[in-house]
Design an enzyme around this catalytic site. Structure first.
Site, PDB file in Angstrom:
ATOM      1  N   LEU A   1      19.546   0.447  -0.129  1.00 22.41           N
ATOM      2  CA  LEU A   1      20.340   0.407  -1.361  1.00 22.41           C
ATOM      3  C   LEU A   1      19.632   1.133  -2.505  1.00 22.41           C
ATOM      4  O   LEU A   1      20.223   1.395  -3.544  1.00 22.41           O
ATOM      5  CB  LEU A   1      20.646  -1.040  -1.749  1.00 22.41           C
ATOM      6  CG  LEU A   1      21.566  -1.785  -0.777  1.00 22.41           C
ATOM      7  CD1 LEU A   1      21.886  -3.168  -1.306  1.00 22.41           C
ATOM      8  CD2 LEU A   1      22.850  -1.020  -0.531  1.00 22.41           C
TER       9      LEU A   1
ATOM     10  N   LYS B   1      13.345  -8.162   3.915  1.00 28.63           N
ATOM     11  CA  LYS B   1      13.888  -8.578   5.191  1.00 28.63           C
ATOM     12  C   LYS B   1      12.737  -8.760   6.187  1.00 28.63           C
ATOM     13  O   LYS B   1      11.693  -8.165   5.962  1.00 28.63           O
ATOM     14  CB  LYS B   1      14.894  -7.550   5.689  1.00 28.63           C
ATOM     15  CG  LYS B   1      14.259  -6.268   6.243  1.00 28.63           C
ATOM     16  CD  LYS B   1      15.329  -5.379   6.789  1.00 28.63           C
ATOM     17  CE  LYS B   1      14.771  -4.092   7.312  1.00 28.63           C
ATOM     18  NZ  LYS B   1      13.909  -4.144   8.456  1.00 28.63           N
TER      19      LYS B   1
ATOM     20  N   GLU C   1      15.785   8.056  14.647  1.00 30.61           N
ATOM     21  CA  GLU C   1      14.362   8.212  14.384  1.00 30.61           C
ATOM     22  C   GLU C   1      13.665   8.772  15.610  1.00 30.61           C
ATOM     23  O   GLU C   1      14.115   8.561  16.739  1.00 30.61           O
ATOM     24  CB  GLU C   1      13.751   6.862  14.007  1.00 30.61           C
ATOM     25  CG  GLU C   1      14.387   6.302  12.747  1.00 30.61           C
ATOM     26  CD  GLU C   1      13.743   5.019  12.304  1.00 30.61           C
ATOM     27  OE1 GLU C   1      12.857   5.087  11.466  1.00 30.61           O
ATOM     28  OE2 GLU C   1      14.126   3.967  12.825  1.00 30.61           O
TER      29      GLU C   1
ATOM     30  N   HIS D   1      20.760  -2.323   6.839  1.00 36.51           N
ATOM     31  CA  HIS D   1      20.986  -0.991   6.248  1.00 36.51           C
ATOM     32  C   HIS D   1      22.375  -0.433   6.590  1.00 36.51           C
ATOM     33  O   HIS D   1      23.131  -0.034   5.705  1.00 36.51           O
ATOM     34  CB  HIS D   1      19.941   0.008   6.741  1.00 36.51           C
ATOM     35  CG  HIS D   1      18.516  -0.439   6.580  1.00 36.51           C
ATOM     36  ND1 HIS D   1      18.101  -1.227   5.547  1.00 36.51           N
ATOM     37  CD2 HIS D   1      17.407  -0.192   7.324  1.00 36.51           C
ATOM     38  CE1 HIS D   1      16.799  -1.451   5.664  1.00 36.51           C
ATOM     39  NE2 HIS D   1      16.361  -0.835   6.736  1.00 36.51           N
TER      40      HIS D   1
ATOM     41  N   LYS E   1       0.829  -1.200   0.000  1.00 39.76           N
ATOM     42  CA  LYS E   1       0.000   0.000   0.000  1.00 39.76           C
ATOM     43  C   LYS E   1       0.870   1.260   0.000  1.00 39.76           C
ATOM     44  O   LYS E   1       0.630   2.193  -0.747  1.00 39.76           O
ATOM     45  CB  LYS E   1      -0.845  -0.057   1.273  1.00 39.76           C
ATOM     46  CG  LYS E   1      -1.904   0.965   1.420  1.00 39.76           C
ATOM     47  CD  LYS E   1      -2.773   0.489   2.584  1.00 39.76           C
ATOM     48  CE  LYS E   1      -3.541   1.621   3.202  1.00 39.76           C
ATOM     49  NZ  LYS E   1      -4.262   1.133   4.370  1.00 39.76           N
TER      50      LYS E   1
ATOM     51  N   ARG F   1      14.847  13.016  13.339  1.00 39.21           N
ATOM     52  CA  ARG F   1      14.882  11.971  12.317  1.00 39.21           C
ATOM     53  C   ARG F   1      15.933  12.360  11.290  1.00 39.21           C
ATOM     54  O   ARG F   1      15.802  13.383  10.611  1.00 39.21           O
ATOM     55  CB  ARG F   1      13.514  11.871  11.653  1.00 39.21           C
ATOM     56  CG  ARG F   1      13.462  10.748  10.643  1.00 39.21           C
ATOM     57  CD  ARG F   1      12.110  10.595  10.020  1.00 39.21           C
ATOM     58  NE  ARG F   1      12.118   9.452   9.112  1.00 39.21           N
ATOM     59  CZ  ARG F   1      11.205   9.241   8.189  1.00 39.21           C
ATOM     60  NH1 ARG F   1      10.193  10.062   8.060  1.00 39.21           N
ATOM     61  NH2 ARG F   1      11.289   8.182   7.397  1.00 39.21           N
TER      62      ARG F   1
ATOM     63  N   LYS G   1      18.199   4.092  -1.847  1.00 38.92           N
ATOM     64  CA  LYS G   1      18.266   5.535  -1.537  1.00 38.92           C
ATOM     65  C   LYS G   1      19.319   6.159  -2.440  1.00 38.92           C
ATOM     66  O   LYS G   1      20.419   5.607  -2.612  1.00 38.92           O
ATOM     67  CB  LYS G   1      18.627   5.746  -0.075  1.00 38.92           C
ATOM     68  CG  LYS G   1      17.530   5.248   0.842  1.00 38.92           C
ATOM     69  CD  LYS G   1      17.537   5.954   2.169  1.00 38.92           C
ATOM     70  CE  LYS G   1      16.429   5.387   3.022  1.00 38.92           C
ATOM     71  NZ  LYS G   1      15.524   6.370   3.563  1.00 38.92           N
TER      72      LYS G   1
HETATM   73  C1  BG6 Z   1      13.151  -0.293   8.163  1.00 38.68           C
HETATM   74  C2  BG6 Z   1      13.043  -0.648   9.620  1.00 38.68           C
HETATM   75  O1  BG6 Z   1      13.855  -1.297   7.495  1.00 38.68           O
HETATM   76  O2  BG6 Z   1      13.850   0.932   8.046  1.00 38.68           O
HETATM   77  C3  BG6 Z   1      12.314   0.454  10.364  1.00 38.68           C
HETATM   78  O3  BG6 Z   1      12.328  -1.873   9.759  1.00 38.68           O
HETATM   79  C4  BG6 Z   1      12.990   1.784  10.119  1.00 38.68           C
HETATM   80  O4  BG6 Z   1      12.281   0.179  11.753  1.00 38.68           O
HETATM   81  C5  BG6 Z   1      13.193   2.029   8.637  1.00 38.68           C
HETATM   82  O5  BG6 Z   1      12.156   2.769  10.670  1.00 38.68           O
HETATM   83  C6  BG6 Z   1      14.027   3.275   8.390  1.00 38.68           C
HETATM   84  O6  BG6 Z   1      13.969   3.582   7.033  1.00 38.68           O
HETATM   85  P1  BG6 Z   1      13.944   5.085   6.529  1.00 38.68           P
HETATM   86  O7  BG6 Z   1      13.918   4.940   5.055  1.00 38.68           O
HETATM   87  O8  BG6 Z   1      12.724   5.724   7.108  1.00 38.68           O
HETATM   88  O9  BG6 Z   1      15.197   5.718   7.048  1.00 38.68           O
END
Ligand code: BG6
Length: 795
Positions: free
Chosen positions: A213, A181, A250, A274, A46, A372, A215
């Site tokens: 990867l 994942k 975050e 990541h 979604k 964030r 981004k």
């Molecule tokens: C996800 C994690 O893989 O990546 C989340 O499961 C996390 O917990 C997120 O919030 C962070 O991704 P981004 O793109 O918001 O930095």
């Protein structure tokens, strides 16, 4: 509408598009692609996947490919279809698409999508037949089939099996199965999953997604390193790099995801994947040919083979304060259960190679932090010492920041401080940002940096979906890469199993609580508040498996356990102290507090410590309420009731406080405090008790020393004083901080959930005895040990 109109659309697009795509070294014929999102009405689909596939569809005009899309779900068709089409209403065109063109594209796309129930093997067989019939019926050449598994990992093996047996394309068409994942939760589960999937799919058919990867700045790391090789080669090494920081902060909590998150925690959730990927991209050898997936993956693997093992000395963990309550709510746990899953972690990694030897690479991430932001910073050594004008760019840190997103910049960018070099631009997709921004990046003005940013911002999922179609395997996680990463993290995860995370309040209030200190080989929290390291290895999460743990609290020793074990430990420590004192000097001087906290200890001593040297023990009082000692509320009364009357102690070894003299209570002129002080001085060597047992009140008071009006300074050199309590009975007699701090050992017993808030606060505050009298307890030549039960410590 589906077959007829779709056929027309497909043919229209087909006739306009005849092209050739390359995959690795192979040339691949364009043709029809069937895309199946298993879990097509789920959250990820979604939020990102349908949008990504819509973008793929619109961007492929002219490529020669045609498409059909299937959203698979467990619900029957009549229920799943409206849900799916409700989701599809929200797909959007790129901002530069004219309105009418966009409407047309969306309409075309919707006609290519179909919901299908995918629950049983028969459902998959029916899907396989349907794809085959559509291809034959419409006379299309098949390019391949793309299955995107957006479902929990436990379902992967079964679905892969169904896809293999019922939906594999015939002829030369490709099969690509995309997996999200988590790929296991440690090395052995990842191996098991790999083996299970390997039974149905070939490795080249599996596309393990790590959305980082996709981004733009992450995928730009290698190209940036390549085009700037002439500047970077001389400095990308241990002689010049001070450290590397890879940070994902975050602000949100994990409410709503607890059933998943509590099993995984921050290390498995974002570090193993990541942040590890970013680390490898920053440190691996830059490939000769960037477009060679084999070379990229080979060089990545090489870095893994040089990573030094990571242990608990190189890691710290934390948990935001509200987490346990959220776990109890979402997992229906009882209020005495708590979780030790970390929501924050920082880990220091070293690479054992001539190039990076000794360079700390710090990976850190957490939920409920102050902002964030996600970035990687390569900080270089700066040997310039500025005598004047420290704001000059030469005096500032030299750094390259790969800014993945959010934070003060609000867009992805690569920033190079102007005291390093002016970087080259990667390709036509990047631009130099020259507009002045009134912002700072990691504490320094925007104008201190050369900044590059993508011309157009793109969503990671859309990027990766494009790469799946073009078979760019370097943008995905290979099986070897995955296992190598788990190989790094699994030993650490295992050795952290008995550890307690540092509790942090969340957001700005975290203050400096999570700041880190790095030494050559260790990483720790910079402030010395709650650091708890369990020597026990915890099996499962059962609360009984927590035993006595030791660590530091406010810089002093701490022992923590469940209530009963804590009391057993304190009683044992007391007896050991008594025996040592008796064997050394023939007597043990023990000062006891009142209140409810020590009652269990008194009873334990009375019932279980039959060999305690009571005959040589002198019992003193830490404080007393100004009332008759016969009153049940008097401290002495409670010591008597719970301890003294049950043990064989000579009555002249018992020293109640003289609160009543001349038939009146605590009158200054009667000199009761001085009398007690003299009694201590007479009996106790140097007035230094062997053991003082204290508690702490919710307002931070200890003994009968209460917050406010500099009372402690007023006590001067007195060892005993009359004091005022804010609650009844107001008048008290108490040992002063002076007397307490002379003790050889002070045991501070804190039990019960009610004290948790206070402990959290105490773990952060400086010594302010007027505000929190307990913070004035520092035995000058002795030792302070905090005895904290888990309820108090973890709330
Ligand atoms: C996800 C994690 O893989 O990546 C989340 O499961 C996390 O917990 C997120 O919030 C962070 O991704 P981004 O793109 O918001 O930095």
């Amino acid at each position: 509408m589906w077959p007829v109109l779709k056929l027309l659309l497909l043919q229209a697009i087909c006739s306009a598009q005849r092209g050739v795509l390359t995959e690795g070294k192979q040339t691949q014929q364009a043709g029809h692609v069937s895309v199946v999102i298993v879990g097509g009405t789920g959250d990820l689909a979604k939020k990102y996947l349908w949008q990504g596939f819509f973008q793929l569809y619109t961007s492929q005009a002219g490529s020669g490919h045609t498409f059909s899309f299937y959203g698979g779900g467990l619900s029957p068709d009549d229920q799943g279809t409206p849900v799916l089409f409700d989701i599809l209403k929200h797909v959007a065109c790129s901002p530069d698409t004219p309105v009418e063109r966009c409407a047309l594209l969306k309409d075309q796309f919707l006609h290519l999508v179909q919901y299908r129930q995918l629950k049983t093997p028969e459902d998959y067989r029916a899907l396989g037949r349907h794809i085959q019939e559509t291809l034959q019926g419409e006379g299309m050449v098949e390019a391949g089939r793309l299955f995107y598994l957006s479902v929990p990992a436990f379902a992967y093996a079964d679905i892969a099996d169904q896809v293999n047996s019922s939906c594999r394309p015939a002829g030369g068409a490709w099969l690509r199965v995309v997996l999200e994942k988590p790929f296991g939760h440690d090395l052995s589960s990842a191996q098991t999953l790999a083996t299970q999937l390997g039974g149905s799919l070939k490795d080249e058919e599996m596309y393990r997604i790590d959305h980082y990867l996709g981004k733009q700045v992450v995928s730009n790391i290698l190209p940036f390193r390549k085009v700037n090789q002439k500047f970077l080669d001389p400095i990308w090494n241990r002689q010049h790099i001070e450290r590397v920081e890879i940070v994902l902060k975050e602000t949100l909590d994990v409410k709503g995801r607890i059933p998943f998150y509590d099993q995984y925690g921050v290390i498995r959730d974002v570090m193993q994947n990541h942040l590890t990927e970013i680390m490898t991209l920053l440190t691996m050898k830059v490939p000769q040919i960037l477009s060679s997936s084999e070379e990229v993956l080979r060089n990545k693997l090489q870095i893994f083979s040089h990573l030094q093992p990571v242990g608990t000395k190189q890691a710290v963990i934390g948990q935001y304060q509200a987490y346990t309550a959220e776990v109890r709510e979402e997992l229906n746990k009882t209020t005495d259960q708590f979780s030790v899953t970390p929501t924050f972690a920082a880990v220091m990694v070293h690479i054992d190679s001539a190039q990076y030897d000794g360079v700390p690479i710090v990976l850190s991430s957490g939920k409920m932090l102050d902002e964030r932001v996600a970035y990687a910073r390569v900080l270089f050594k700066n040997d310039v010492f500025c005598v004047q004008n420290p704001d000059h760019i030469h005096c500032k840190p030299k750094q390259i920041i790969f800014h993945f997103g959010h934070g003060s910049l609000e867009h992805p960018a690569v920033l190079v401080t102007k005291n390093l070099f002016k970087p080259e631009l990667v390709d036509g997709e990047w631009r130099e940002v020259t507009e002045h921004k009134d912002t700072t990046v990691l504490g320094f003005p925007f104008s201190d940096y050369y900044v590059q940013a993508p011309k157009v911002q793109r969503e990671p999922y859309a990027e990766l979906i494009g790469h799946i179609l073009s078979g760019r395997k370097d943008c995905f996680i290979s099986a070897e890469n995955l296992l190598a990463s788990w190989g790094l993290w699994t030993p650490l995860l295992h050795s952290l199993r008995g550890s307690y995370p540092r509790i942090y309040p969340g957001g700005e209030a975290n203050g400096n609580l999570l700041d880190l200190r790095l030494s050559a080989t260790e990483l720790s929290y910079a402030s010395d508040s709650v650091v708890i390291i369990s020597p026990e290895t915890m099996g499962g999460t059962a609360s009984e498996s927590f035993q006595v743990t030791q660590g530091k609290f406010r810089g002093d020793d701490m022992v923590s356990a469940w209530g009963e074990e804590l009391i057993v430990r304190l009683a044992t420590d007391l007896q050991a102290a008594a025996e040592a004192a008796v064997s050394e000097g023939g007597a043990f001087h023990l000062a006891l507090s009142g209140g409810s906290s020590p009652l269990a200890l008194f009873e334990r001593l009375a019932q279980h410590h039959l060999s305690f040297p009571w005959r040589e023990t002198h019992v003193w009082m830490v404080d007393e309420r100004c009332m008759s000692l016969r009153e049940p509320e008097s401290n002495f009364h409670s010591v008597h009731e719970h301890l003294l009357q049950h043990i064989r102690i000579p009555y002249y070894n018992i020293h109640p406080m003289p609160v009543m003299l001349r038939q009146r209570l605590c009158v200054e002129e009667d000199g009761g405090a001085l009398l007690y002080e003299k009694e201590i001085a007479h009996a106790v060597n140097g007035s230094a008790f062997h053991f003082v047992l204290l508690g702490v009140g919710l307002d931070g008071h200890t003994a009968s020393l209460f917050p406010g009006e500099k009372a402690h300074e007023r006590h001067g050199d007195s060892l005993v004083a009359l004091t005022e309590s804010p609650v009844k009975p107001h008048q008290r007699m108490s040992l002063t901080l002076k007397a307490i701090n002379k003790a050889q050992r002070v045991g501070l017993l804190v039990i019960g959930k009610l004290k948790h808030e206070l402990l959290t606060q105490l773990s952060r505050v400086k010594n302010k005895p007027n505000k929190w009298p307990i913070t004035g307890v520092h035995p000058a030549n002795g030792k302070l040990v905090w005895y904290l039960d888990y309820d108090a410590l973890l709330g």
